[in-house]
Scaffold this motif. Structure first.
Motif, PDB file in Angstrom:
ATOM      1  N   SER A  56       0.844  -1.212   0.000  1.00 55.67           N
ATOM      2  CA  SER A  56       0.000   0.000   0.000  1.00 55.67           C
ATOM      3  C   SER A  56       0.875   1.255   0.000  1.00 55.67           C
ATOM      4  O   SER A  56       2.067   1.201   0.353  1.00 55.67           O
ATOM      5  N   GLY A  57       0.246   2.368  -0.352  1.00 55.94           N
ATOM      6  CA  GLY A  57       0.941   3.650  -0.264  1.00 55.94           C
ATOM      7  C   GLY A  57       1.330   3.934   1.172  1.00 55.94           C
ATOM      8  O   GLY A  57       2.416   4.476   1.448  1.00 55.94           O
ATOM      9  N   THR A  58       0.463   3.560   2.096  1.00 56.92           N
ATOM     10  CA  THR A  58       0.753   3.777   3.520  1.00 56.92           C
ATOM     11  C   THR A  58       1.992   2.983   3.941  1.00 56.92           C
ATOM     12  O   THR A  58       2.866   3.496   4.642  1.00 56.92           O
ATOM     13  N   LEU A  61       5.032   4.697   2.596  1.00 60.41           N
ATOM     14  CA  LEU A  61       5.368   5.861   3.429  1.00 60.41           C
ATOM     15  C   LEU A  61       6.008   5.408   4.742  1.00 60.41           C
ATOM     16  O   LEU A  61       6.985   5.991   5.221  1.00 60.41           O
ATOM     17  N   THR A  86      -4.410  16.628   3.992  1.00 55.29           N
ATOM     18  CA  THR A  86      -3.924  15.406   3.356  1.00 55.29           C
ATOM     19  C   THR A  86      -4.799  14.263   3.820  1.00 55.29           C
ATOM     20  O   THR A  86      -5.692  14.444   4.654  1.00 55.29           O
ATOM     21  N   PHE A  87      -4.538  13.071   3.289  1.00 52.39           N
ATOM     22  CA  PHE A  87      -5.202  11.887   3.812  1.00 52.39           C
ATOM     23  C   PHE A  87      -4.506  11.499   5.119  1.00 52.39           C
ATOM     24  O   PHE A  87      -3.296  11.693   5.262  1.00 52.39           O
ATOM     25  N   ALA A  89      -3.281   8.965   6.333  1.00 51.49           N
ATOM     26  CA  ALA A  89      -2.123   8.047   6.309  1.00 51.49           C
ATOM     27  C   ALA A  89      -0.798   8.793   6.390  1.00 51.49           C
ATOM     28  O   ALA A  89       0.161   8.314   7.006  1.00 51.49           O
ATOM     29  N   THR A  90      -0.714   9.975   5.765  1.00 51.80           N
ATOM     30  CA  THR A  90       0.530  10.752   5.785  1.00 51.80           C
ATOM     31  C   THR A  90       0.973  10.998   7.217  1.00 51.80           C
ATOM     32  O   THR A  90       2.175  10.967   7.530  1.00 51.80           O
ATOM     33  N   VAL A 131       2.844  16.712   0.284  1.00 50.07           N
ATOM     34  CA  VAL A 131       1.872  15.819  -0.379  1.00 50.07           C
ATOM     35  C   VAL A 131       1.463  16.469  -1.693  1.00 50.07           C
ATOM     36  O   VAL A 131       1.112  17.653  -1.717  1.00 50.07           O
ATOM     37  N   ASP A 157       4.990  12.521  -0.607  1.00 49.44           N
ATOM     38  CA  ASP A 157       3.795  11.682  -0.619  1.00 49.44           C
ATOM     39  C   ASP A 157       3.105  11.937  -1.962  1.00 49.44           C
ATOM     40  O   ASP A 157       2.349  12.902  -2.131  1.00 49.44           O
ATOM     41  N   CYS A 159       1.139   9.723  -3.381  1.00 50.25           N
ATOM     42  CA  CYS A 159       0.116   8.674  -3.493  1.00 50.25           C
ATOM     43  C   CYS A 159      -1.019   9.087  -4.423  1.00 50.25           C
ATOM     44  O   CYS A 159      -1.702   8.244  -4.988  1.00 50.25           O
ATOM     45  N   GLU A 160      -1.246  10.394  -4.569  1.00 43.93           N
ATOM     46  CA  GLU A 160      -2.332  10.852  -5.436  1.00 43.93           C
ATOM     47  C   GLU A 160      -1.807  11.372  -6.779  1.00 43.93           C
ATOM     48  O   GLU A 160      -2.586  11.884  -7.577  1.00 43.93           O
ATOM     49  N   SER A 181       0.686   5.211  -4.544  1.00 42.21           N
ATOM     50  CA  SER A 181      -0.330   4.227  -4.155  1.00 42.21           C
ATOM     51  C   SER A 181      -1.039   3.680  -5.387  1.00 42.21           C
ATOM     52  O   SER A 181      -1.355   4.427  -6.316  1.00 42.21           O
ATOM     53  N   TYR A 183      -3.953   2.043  -4.871  1.00 45.95           N
ATOM     54  CA  TYR A 183      -5.275   1.755  -4.304  1.00 45.95           C
ATOM     55  C   TYR A 183      -6.363   2.122  -5.301  1.00 45.95           C
ATOM     56  O   TYR A 183      -6.123   2.822  -6.280  1.00 45.95           O
ATOM     57  N   HIS A 186      -7.106   5.429  -7.689  1.00 44.02           N
ATOM     58  CA  HIS A 186      -5.861   6.159  -7.935  1.00 44.02           C
ATOM     59  C   HIS A 186      -5.517   6.061  -9.420  1.00 44.02           C
ATOM     60  O   HIS A 186      -6.183   5.370 -10.176  1.00 44.02           O
ATOM     61  N   GLY A 193      -1.652  -1.722  -3.194  1.00 46.81           N
ATOM     62  CA  GLY A 193      -0.258  -1.665  -3.653  1.00 46.81           C
ATOM     63  C   GLY A 193       0.360  -0.301  -3.439  1.00 46.81           C
ATOM     64  O   GLY A 193      -0.338   0.717  -3.363  1.00 46.81           O
TER      65      GLY A 193
END
Ligand SMILES: Cc1ncc(COP(=O)(O)O)c(C=O)c1O
Length: 385
Positions: A56-58, A61, A86-87, A89-90, A131, A157, A159-160, A181, A183, A186, A193
């Motif tokens: 995962s992106g998490t 990170l 941010t989300f 997870a960051t 991010v 980050d 992820c997006e 990410s 996910y 995305h 992943g």
């Protein structure tokens, strides 16, 4: 036009089926050729020498920050600068690494971290996690300049935001490590992943070890059994150097993601085109702020963010959802119960305004221009009432 204008899409192409079938026929599910090819191609596109897959992106990170903390000997409680939009997870990975998140307000136009608002007492932070929200790079010129001046490391980050550039440099290659990410919804999705990219071989080796229980890098997959130094591998393949994790992914997800890497340029072009239509259709609706693309950036449009200048976000979102347009709140942090003891009301006015008045809709490649006109018409209809 679609009945449901959703936030994300996934379509299996003939290439997806071919690569997934190749995995099934090979009988190999653990880290192997598909994962290696995905790491190689994805990092090459983002101008990095190394890519490390995770689940995962998490997770990416998490191991990025843990790797920097271990390799640079940072103490527990060391500060890490994070944006107030941010989300979660960051920020969660900072806390899970026993470090201290320092929130920084964001730019009112790009919604990305604005380090000019950082407090001077926080220049002793060890790391910045900018991010790249919704597909647009953060102001990496400013991030790099502050990091260099105060000896901080940078984890992007991303992820997006895949494929986008800042002053011609690709996201994921500007800081010390970049995290992506795969996910759902995305830009490239495998269901789950993540990927860390870097140009530093020591960071790459440490992250790969951490994804694999912290084991000695001499043995990461069964391919490592077959080299010349068999005896050395045998003596070290059950040795662990760090407190690691089981953050691995299978060849099946790698195959699904890899198939999409063949079509990414067309995918981004469709997103940019959809976002352009929506921006044009809404340009004279003064009640809303539309995405602003900084001149030094390209934008990958993972989502299309909208911030209300007037009106009630929940009323407008309800109107959109009742008419088949999916919406999400714009990444609230300042009003999260779990962070309430870390954030004072009024401390981050830009982020608070975005949390109160911001939401996003989809503009992905599975949608068409009529979908964008429908979203615009519904917003105009709401304000006419
Ligand atoms: C900015 C940001 N960071 C991190 C993550 C975490 O990624 P994942 O869901 O793959 O763990 C996301 C995911 O949605 C995200 O938007």
């Amino acid at each position: 036009m679609h009945d449901n204008i959703g936030l994300g899409t996934f379509k299996a192409t003939p290439r997806t089926r071919e690569l997934v079938n190749a995995v099934l026929d090979s009988g190999r599910l653990s880290y192997g050729p598909m994962s290696k090819m995905l790491e190689k191609e994805f990092s090459r596109i983002h101008r990095c020498s190394y890519g490390v897959l995770s689940n995962s992106g998490t997770s990416s990170l998490h191991v990025s920050l843990q790797a920097l903390k271990e390799l640079h000997g940072w103490e527990d409680g060391a500060k890490v600068l994070v944006p107030a939009i941010t989300f979660v997870a960051t920020i969660n990975v900072v806390i899970h690494n026993n470090m201290w998140p320092i929130f920084v307000d964001v730019d009112p136009r790009t919604y990305n971290i604005d380090l000019s608002t950082m407090k001077s007492r926080d220049i002793d932070s060890k790391c910045i996690i900018p991010v790249h929200l919704f597909g647009q790079p953060a102001n990496m010129t400013e991030v790099v300049s502050i990091a260099e001046a105060h000896d901080m490391k940078i984890i992007e980050d991303a992820c997006e935001t895949m494929f986008a550039t800042h002053r011609g440099q690709h996201v994921g290659s500007i800081g010390d490590i970049g995290c992506f990410s795969f996910y759902m919804a995305h830009l490239i999705t495998a269901g789950v992943g993540g990927m860390s990219t870097t140009n530093n071989p020591d960071y790459a080796a440490k992250m790969r070890s951490l994804v694999n229980h912290g084991r000695d890098g001499i043995y990461i997959s069964m391919d490592d059994n077959t080299g010349e130094n068999k005896e050395e591998v045998m003596s070290r393949r059950f040795r662990f150097d760090s407190y690691g994790h089981s953050f691995r992914i299978t060849e099946l997800e790698a195959a699904v993601a890899l198939a999409q890497l063949f079509d990414w340029e067309e995918m981004i072009a469709n997103r940019v085109s959809n976002a352009g239509i929506l921006s044009k259709a809404l340009y004279n609706v003064l009640e809303v702020s539309l995405p602003y693309v900084a001149p030094e950036n390209t934008h990958s449009y993972m989502m299309y963010p909208i911030v209300l200048n007037f009106g009630d976000k929940w009323e407008l979102c309800t109107h959109l959802e009742r008419n088949g347009v999916e919406t999400r709140e714009m990444l609230p942090i300042t009003n999260q119960p779990i962070y309430s003891h870390r954030i004072r009301a009024g401390e981050f006015p830009v982020a608070e305004n975005i949390n109160k008045n911001g939401f996003y809709v989809g503009c992905h490649q599975g949608l068409d221009h009529d979908d964008m006109y429908k979203i615009a018409d519904l917003i105009k209809e709401y304000y006419r009432k």
